[in-house]
Scaffold this motif. Sequence first.
Motif, PDB file in Angstrom:
ATOM      1  N   ILE A  74       0.853  -1.189   0.000  1.00  7.98           N
ATOM      2  CA  ILE A  74       0.000   0.000   0.000  1.00  7.98           C
ATOM      3  C   ILE A  74       0.890   1.240   0.000  1.00  7.98           C
ATOM      4  CG2 ILE A  74      -1.671   1.328   1.347  1.00  7.98           C
ATOM      5  CD1 ILE A  74      -2.929  -1.241   2.228  1.00  7.98           C
ATOM      6  N   GLY A  75       0.573   2.163  -0.889  1.00 14.84           N
ATOM      7  CA  GLY A  75       1.368   3.364  -1.062  1.00 14.84           C
ATOM      8  C   GLY A  75       2.178   3.325  -2.330  1.00 14.84           C
ATOM      9  N   THR A  76       2.320   2.138  -2.914  1.00  7.68           N
ATOM     10  CA  THR A  76       3.036   2.014  -4.174  1.00  7.68           C
ATOM     11  C   THR A  76       2.055   2.205  -5.315  1.00  7.68           C
ATOM     12  OG1 THR A  76       4.564   0.452  -3.162  1.00  7.68           O
ATOM     13  CG2 THR A  76       4.502   0.521  -5.564  1.00  7.68           C
ATOM     14  N   GLU A  77       2.434   3.016  -6.279  1.00 10.17           N
ATOM     15  CA  GLU A  77       1.560   3.277  -7.417  1.00 10.17           C
ATOM     16  C   GLU A  77       1.861   2.294  -8.539  1.00 10.17           C
ATOM     17  OE1 GLU A  77       1.829   7.283  -8.657  1.00 10.17           O
ATOM     18  OE2 GLU A  77       1.079   8.119  -6.759  1.00 10.17           O
ATOM     19  N   GLU A  81      -4.671   0.393 -14.975  1.00 13.62           N
ATOM     20  CA  GLU A  81      -5.931   0.978 -14.507  1.00 13.62           C
ATOM     21  C   GLU A  81      -6.793  -0.029 -13.743  1.00 13.62           C
ATOM     22  OE1 GLU A  81      -7.880   2.582 -17.869  1.00 13.62           O
ATOM     23  OE2 GLU A  81      -6.408   4.184 -18.214  1.00 13.62           O
ATOM     24  N   ASP A  82      -6.541  -1.321 -13.938  1.00 13.44           N
ATOM     25  CA  ASP A  82      -7.316  -2.351 -13.229  1.00 13.44           C
ATOM     26  C   ASP A  82      -6.679  -2.731 -11.907  1.00 13.44           C
ATOM     27  OD1 ASP A  82      -9.177  -2.508 -15.319  1.00 13.44           O
ATOM     28  OD2 ASP A  82      -7.890  -3.895 -16.440  1.00 13.44           O
ATOM     29  N   CYS A  83      -5.600  -2.128 -11.557  1.00 12.19           N
ATOM     30  CA  CYS A  83      -4.924  -2.464 -10.313  1.00 12.19           C
ATOM     31  C   CYS A  83      -5.427  -1.544  -9.196  1.00 12.19           C
ATOM     32  CB  CYS A  83      -3.402  -2.306 -10.478  1.00 12.19           C
ATOM     33  SG  CYS A  83      -2.478  -2.786  -8.999  1.00 12.19           S
ATOM     34  N   PRO A  84      -5.693  -2.090  -8.032  1.00 12.09           N
ATOM     35  CA  PRO A  84      -6.117  -1.224  -6.924  1.00 12.09           C
ATOM     36  C   PRO A  84      -5.078  -0.189  -6.537  1.00 12.09           C
ATOM     37  CG  PRO A  84      -6.582  -3.531  -6.454  1.00 12.09           C
ATOM     38  CD  PRO A  84      -5.722  -3.515  -7.682  1.00 12.09           C
ATOM     39  N   ALA A  85      -3.823  -0.407  -6.936  1.00  7.07           N
ATOM     40  CA  ALA A  85      -2.757   0.559  -6.585  1.00  7.07           C
ATOM     41  C   ALA A  85      -2.701   1.723  -7.554  1.00  7.07           C
ATOM     42  CB  ALA A  85      -1.404  -0.164  -6.532  1.00  7.07           C
ATOM     43  N   HIS A  86      -3.553   1.785  -8.542  1.00 14.00           N
ATOM     44  CA  HIS A  86      -3.564   2.917  -9.462  1.00 14.00           C
ATOM     45  C   HIS A  86      -4.074   4.151  -8.727  1.00 14.00           C
ATOM     46  CE1 HIS A  86      -4.707   5.405 -12.942  1.00 14.00           C
ATOM     47  NE2 HIS A  86      -3.770   4.696 -13.599  1.00 14.00           N
ATOM     48  N   VAL A  91      -8.745   2.689  -3.440  1.00 11.64           N
ATOM     49  CA  VAL A  91      -9.609   1.694  -2.794  1.00 11.64           C
ATOM     50  C   VAL A  91      -9.060   1.247  -1.450  1.00 11.64           C
ATOM     51  CG1 VAL A  91     -10.507   0.842  -4.990  1.00 11.64           C
ATOM     52  CG2 VAL A  91      -8.405  -0.157  -4.009  1.00 11.64           C
ATOM     53  N   THR A  92      -8.048   1.900  -0.954  1.00 10.69           N
ATOM     54  CA  THR A  92      -7.442   1.444   0.303  1.00 10.69           C
ATOM     55  C   THR A  92      -8.336   1.680   1.511  1.00 10.69           C
ATOM     56  OG1 THR A  92      -6.297   3.579   0.489  1.00 10.69           O
ATOM     57  CG2 THR A  92      -5.112   1.764  -0.564  1.00 10.69           C
ATOM     58  N   ASN A  93      -9.292   2.642   1.401  1.00 11.47           N
ATOM     59  CA  ASN A  93     -10.269   2.909   2.466  1.00 11.47           C
ATOM     60  C   ASN A  93      -9.586   3.150   3.820  1.00 11.47           C
ATOM     61  OD1 ASN A  93     -12.460   2.558   0.694  1.00 11.47           O
ATOM     62  ND2 ASN A  93     -12.401   0.330   0.996  1.00 11.47           N
ATOM     63  N   GLY A  94      -8.533   3.932   3.804  1.00 13.27           N
ATOM     64  CA  GLY A  94      -7.864   4.302   5.057  1.00 13.27           C
ATOM     65  C   GLY A  94      -6.871   3.286   5.574  1.00 13.27           C
ATOM     66  N   VAL A  95      -6.671   2.168   4.857  1.00 13.22           N
ATOM     67  CA  VAL A  95      -5.709   1.173   5.298  1.00 13.22           C
ATOM     68  C   VAL A  95      -4.314   1.650   4.913  1.00 13.22           C
ATOM     69  CG1 VAL A  95      -4.960  -1.222   5.090  1.00 13.22           C
ATOM     70  CG2 VAL A  95      -7.407  -0.660   5.026  1.00 13.22           C
ATOM     71  N   THR A  96      -3.423   1.709   5.896  1.00 13.98           N
ATOM     72  CA  THR A  96      -2.063   2.196   5.647  1.00 13.98           C
ATOM     73  C   THR A  96      -1.027   1.089   5.627  1.00 13.98           C
ATOM     74  OG1 THR A  96      -1.794   2.628   8.019  1.00 13.98           O
ATOM     75  CG2 THR A  96      -2.593   4.451   6.631  1.00 13.98           C
ATOM     76  N   ILE A 101      -3.669  -6.670  -4.364  1.00 14.91           N
ATOM     77  CA  ILE A 101      -3.432  -7.693  -5.369  1.00 14.91           C
ATOM     78  C   ILE A 101      -3.416  -7.016  -6.740  1.00 14.91           C
ATOM     79  CG2 ILE A 101      -4.283  -9.845  -6.383  1.00 14.91           C
ATOM     80  CD1 ILE A 101      -5.614 -10.446  -3.720  1.00 14.91           C
ATOM     81  N   HIS A 102      -2.394  -7.282  -7.502  1.00 15.37           N
ATOM     82  CA  HIS A 102      -2.222  -6.636  -8.799  1.00 15.37           C
ATOM     83  C   HIS A 102      -3.349  -7.037  -9.766  1.00 15.37           C
ATOM     84  CE1 HIS A 102      -0.206  -4.883 -12.244  1.00 15.37           C
ATOM     85  NE2 HIS A 102      -0.324  -6.050 -12.901  1.00 15.37           N
ATOM     86  N   ASP A 103      -3.910  -6.038 -10.472  1.00 15.31           N
ATOM     87  CA  ASP A 103      -4.967  -6.212 -11.480  1.00 15.31           C
ATOM     88  C   ASP A 103      -6.170  -7.007 -10.940  1.00 15.31           C
ATOM     89  OD1 ASP A 103      -3.599  -4.744 -13.316  1.00 15.31           O
ATOM     90  OD2 ASP A 103      -2.871  -6.451 -14.486  1.00 15.31           O
ATOM     91  N   TYR A 104      -6.457  -6.801  -9.668  1.00 13.42           N
ATOM     92  CA  TYR A 104      -7.605  -7.495  -9.063  1.00 13.42           C
ATOM     93  C   TYR A 104      -8.912  -7.101  -9.738  1.00 13.42           C
ATOM     94  CZ  TYR A 104     -11.094  -8.826  -5.558  1.00 13.42           C
ATOM     95  OH  TYR A 104     -12.195  -9.348  -4.925  1.00 13.42           O
TER      96      TYR A 104
END
Length: 314
Positions: A74-77, A81-86, A91-96, A101-104
């Motif tokens: 989390i924090g890595t970009e 576009e389908d990856c939650p890290a984009h 989508v982290t909802n405050g989770v630090t 998961i890549h391309d979830y």
Amino acid sequence: MPWVRFDDQFSVHRKVTGLSDAAFRLHVSAIFWCARNLTDGVVPEEDLEDVCARVRSPKRFVAEMVRRGAWHEIGTECDSEDCPAHPDNAVTNGVTDGWVIHDYLEFQPSKARVIREREENAARQKKWREQQKRKRQNRNAVTNGVSNTASNSAPSRPGPVPSRRDGGSVGGHVQEISQSARAREATRWITDRYRLTDQEAGQVIAVIEARAAKPITAWVPYLERMADQGHLADIVAAVMATAPPTDEPGPADHEPAEPPEPPPHRDRTPAPPPPPQLAPPNPDAYERGPALARQLMAERRRARAQAVQNGTEP
């Protein structure tokens, strides 16, 4: 609960095929866990132990998946576009502390989509249940109306069942035979009670039918009522008074006749005999009917007693 989808190339993908067995199990279990908990591919660090109970010390295998590019911290970009890290997904909802998961989102539905589909399905099912409820109510209303109408209405009178003995509809013929049988029964009743001949009894029946206000169906009860009221004796006396004299011997002066031969057997029931021809009525006879009837009955009794004394009674 949403479905989890896998591509048929999943197991041979470059980021997956190089994983160890424990890392592969943890990766697949994490996809199921995210879909079940609607986390959009986010795996918090505090929940890592609950993702797969079969993998001990899962954190050391997470490093392997991050190194292969299957997971991101989390924090890595990520440029996908389908990856939650984009950066546009957020989508982290405050989770630090945790991983994504890549391309979830390429293969699995997002949380917003799952909730929207659940609400649409719930509304569609509610609408269907209401339609079925209205149909049952309308059907019950129609059924109750028909039942009440059928129970309150008078039953229809069934028509006569035709006999097929002659190969056709013979309902009227059967009714005619039944009336003839009742007439013969009435004739026997009159002859036994007043000792008349069949011809005289037929004349009595004809007079009764002419006087009756409606057709007679039960002859014997009708004759019994007339006899109790004294009307039948008057009619018998009138018929006896108007009958022409005959030279034929009485019952005590002739031998009993041979019984007639039975008619040949036929499939069809014979037609009833024609009604007897009545002599023209004498108006004076009806006025002196009761006295004449008693006189005739007394003469018959005297003749019978004389025949008994002479030994000539049949």
